[in-house]
Every structure is written in structure tokens, then in C-alpha cells.
Write a protein that holds these residues in place. Sequence first.
Motif, PDB file in Angstrom:
ATOM      1  N   LYS A   1       0.838  -1.207   0.000  1.00 47.88           N
ATOM      2  CA  LYS A   1       0.000   0.000   0.000  1.00 47.88           C
ATOM      3  C   LYS A   1       0.873   1.257   0.000  1.00 47.88           C
ATOM      4  CE  LYS A   1      -1.706   1.965   3.608  1.00 47.88           C
ATOM      5  NZ  LYS A   1      -2.396   2.251   4.885  1.00 47.88           N
ATOM      6  N   LYS A   2       1.917   1.260   0.814  1.00 49.82           N
ATOM      7  CA  LYS A   2       2.830   2.407   0.869  1.00 49.82           C
ATOM      8  C   LYS A   2       3.536   2.617  -0.468  1.00 49.82           C
ATOM      9  CE  LYS A   2       3.643   2.151   5.857  1.00 49.82           C
ATOM     10  NZ  LYS A   2       4.618   1.816   6.931  1.00 49.82           N
ATOM     11  N   ASP A   3       3.884   1.517  -1.135  1.00 47.88           N
ATOM     12  CA  ASP A   3       4.497   1.622  -2.467  1.00 47.88           C
ATOM     13  C   ASP A   3       3.545   2.316  -3.439  1.00 47.88           C
ATOM     14  OD1 ASP A   3       6.922   0.434  -1.861  1.00 47.88           O
ATOM     15  OD2 ASP A   3       6.260  -1.585  -2.412  1.00 47.88           O
ATOM     16  N   ALA A   4       2.264   1.929  -3.397  1.00 47.05           N
ATOM     17  CA  ALA A   4       1.271   2.524  -4.304  1.00 47.05           C
ATOM     18  C   ALA A   4       1.075   4.001  -4.002  1.00 47.05           C
ATOM     19  CB  ALA A   4      -0.058   1.772  -4.188  1.00 47.05           C
ATOM     20  N   ILE A   5       1.019   4.345  -2.730  1.00 45.34           N
ATOM     21  CA  ILE A   5       0.863   5.756  -2.339  1.00 45.34           C
ATOM     22  C   ILE A   5       2.067   6.565  -2.801  1.00 45.34           C
ATOM     23  CG2 ILE A   5       0.821   7.314  -0.350  1.00 45.34           C
ATOM     24  CD1 ILE A   5      -0.911   5.210   1.083  1.00 45.34           C
ATOM     25  N   ARG A   6       3.259   5.995  -2.670  1.00 49.45           N
ATOM     26  CA  ARG A   6       4.472   6.693  -3.092  1.00 49.45           C
ATOM     27  C   ARG A   6       4.464   6.974  -4.594  1.00 49.45           C
ATOM     28  NH1 ARG A   6       7.730   2.892  -2.561  1.00 49.45           N
ATOM     29  NH2 ARG A   6       8.148   2.513  -4.765  1.00 49.45           N
TER      30      ARG A   6
END
Length: 383
Positions: A165-170
Motif C-alpha cells: 500500500k505504501k508503495d502505491a501511495i508513493r
Amino acid sequence: MEKMKKILILTAYYYPGFRSGGPQQSIMNMVEIFGNKCDFYILTHNHDLGIEKPYRNIQSDTWLEVGKAKVYYCSNNIYSFKFLKSFDGFDKIYLCEPYQMHSYKILLLNRINKIESQIYLATMGCFSKGAISKKKFKKKIFWITFKTLGLYKNIKWSFSSEFEKKDAIRVIGKKYIQEYLIAEDLPRKFLDLSEIKNTEKKKGYIKIVFLSRICEMKNLLQLITEVSKVKGNIIFDIYGTIEDKKYWNKCEKMLNKLPNNIVWKYKGTVESKDVLNVLVHYDIFCLPTLGENFGHVIYEALVAGCIPIISDRTPWNDLDDNHCGNIIPLKNKSMFVSILQRYIDMSSQEITYYQKKAMLYAEKKYKESVLKSGYRKLIEEES
């Protein structure tokens, strides 16, 4: 009695294919575990990754009973808008990987209100640092286009972990990720192979296996370099689909330069159903991958008592703590060599301790994954 939900899954490849690896295995495991709780329908190609010929003895363009799902093996790889629109009417549509043609066409139909089903988009690791470093400019065009057209509106995301999820937000920004579920990939049903595990090993000898797609992402080239530095008598076998022929040519050149104490062989592809039976005959499984959102083969190595030595780019970050494998930072090459040398120098009795720990960890992981699975939310929640 409550009516079971109908869920349509769009994935590029499915059983009996096996060359696409993790994404296909994730869907197969979900169907196997939860197939009694909802009606799964799967739309997929009628051939495997890198193979143009259709599967033998499988009828295309009709619904077939395959395990606990109904599968439509599509012969039209273009997936026209009219064709995809005809599959509307399911409670939920689950899209695997944003870059697939079927995914972005469904997202476009959803944006113009031509799809009534609730759309879920599974990123399948495509936003990890390792994944976006490949063809980065082309992928950036995708992200900009998707955001400009509003294709991320009115959908729910499916991530395998908080890290994903953090990868997608980044990559695409927090405002585009309004609703989501965290559904860790489910491992294959646990099998006890302890009775057939081959633990015969002498000090100074080791059997190492690499089993994955052969491409830059899986980082076989670095593995060959590090294996070349260890001392002892080493069997080094390589399995997997040659996805990138130029990359494999580089690997072959390095393999042919290995010292005489290392005997290597490329042993071809392995069907999904045979992976455990292959891994059980090796001592060590090595995967210095640039990124995995799950890594089914890591779990299967644990099941088989084949001790994983893997990079720090996977969710399997507690292997050292459980004495069942090792996590190596990609930049710490000397650490890889020293750990591998330690296993080479072990006796059969010494390495058996770690192999049994691996099997126990795999059993525990399977039970926890099924019990806590976020896929229950996909199956049970209202659209």
C-alpha cells in the motif's frame, strides 16, 4: 439461506499454466481455500505465458468447471470493450495487475458508468521499487494517463501488505487510494513432506537450487557471482521459465566460468504441482530477488525443508528470528557468501535442525494466513 456472492476474477494466466508464477498461484490458492464460500468465475487467456499455442484438451470461449471455480479460457487476447462489457452483472470484479489490457479497459468502462459491479484492483507488486525500475518511463505514462482519465475513481484497491500500500501511495499519490483492503497472498495448502525429506549431507557438500522466472527482477546473475566465491563441493541447479533471453545469455556466460568445485545445470521449467517435489531434494533455496509482494516459492521452500536464503525485498522478514532461513541485504554481498559457507560446512545433523524449523514455520504460516486472511472481506462484505 444467504445467496453466495458471484466474483469475477480477470487474470492473464491460470491453471494449467504455470509460467507466470506468483500472481496465478495467489488466485489459485484463494479459490482453493474460499471456493465453498462464494462463486468464483475466472476470465483468462487460453494459453500460458510466452506460449502462443492454446492449452491442449481445453475448450476455449465457454465456461468450464475447474476445481472450485468456473473458468473462461478466452481465445480473443485483444479483449474488446464489447466483450468485457458482456461480463458485467457480477457482485464484484477483481482485476489482477493494472497494466493488463483487460484491467485498464474494465477501469475505463467503470469510469463511464458502463459497469455496475464493484471493481477491485490488485496491484500484485507492480509498484515496488524493483518493479518500477523496469520500463519506468512507459509505466509513468500509464500512471499519468490513469489519473488524468480518473480511472482510479470508484474502485477499491487490494494490497497484499501495508508495504505494498505504501508503495502505491508513493507512486500514484494518497488521494487516489480512497478504499482498500489488505489481503496477504495465501500460501498453497500445507503438505507434510517431512517423511521424504532428503537430509543426507556431508560437511563440505551442499545442494543449492534457484527456482523462479529467469529475468532481471529475480537477480540470478548476482546469485551466480556470490556462489562462485564459496568453497566446497556444490551442486547448483537452476529451474524456471527463461523470460528474458538476453539476461539468460549473460547468466550462462558467468555459469560457464564457475570454478570446478561447482557443478551447475539448467533443468528447465517446473509445473506448479511439481514444485514441492523438486525443492524437497535440495538443502538451500536461493532467491536474491529485487522485489516480491509475497513469494510463493519461498513458502514452498519452507514447506519442503529447503532453507531459504533470500534478499531483503520480500515480506518474509522474520526467517532469521525463527531459525528457518536468512535475509540478506542486496548490497551486503560478503554476508551472503559467509552464510552460504556456514551451511556448506554443516553436517547432516546440524542442517536438519534448520530444515525442521522451516517446516514448522511453514505450517504455522499457513494456518495464520487462512485464519486472518483479508480475502474474507472481499468475499463477505457488501458491494
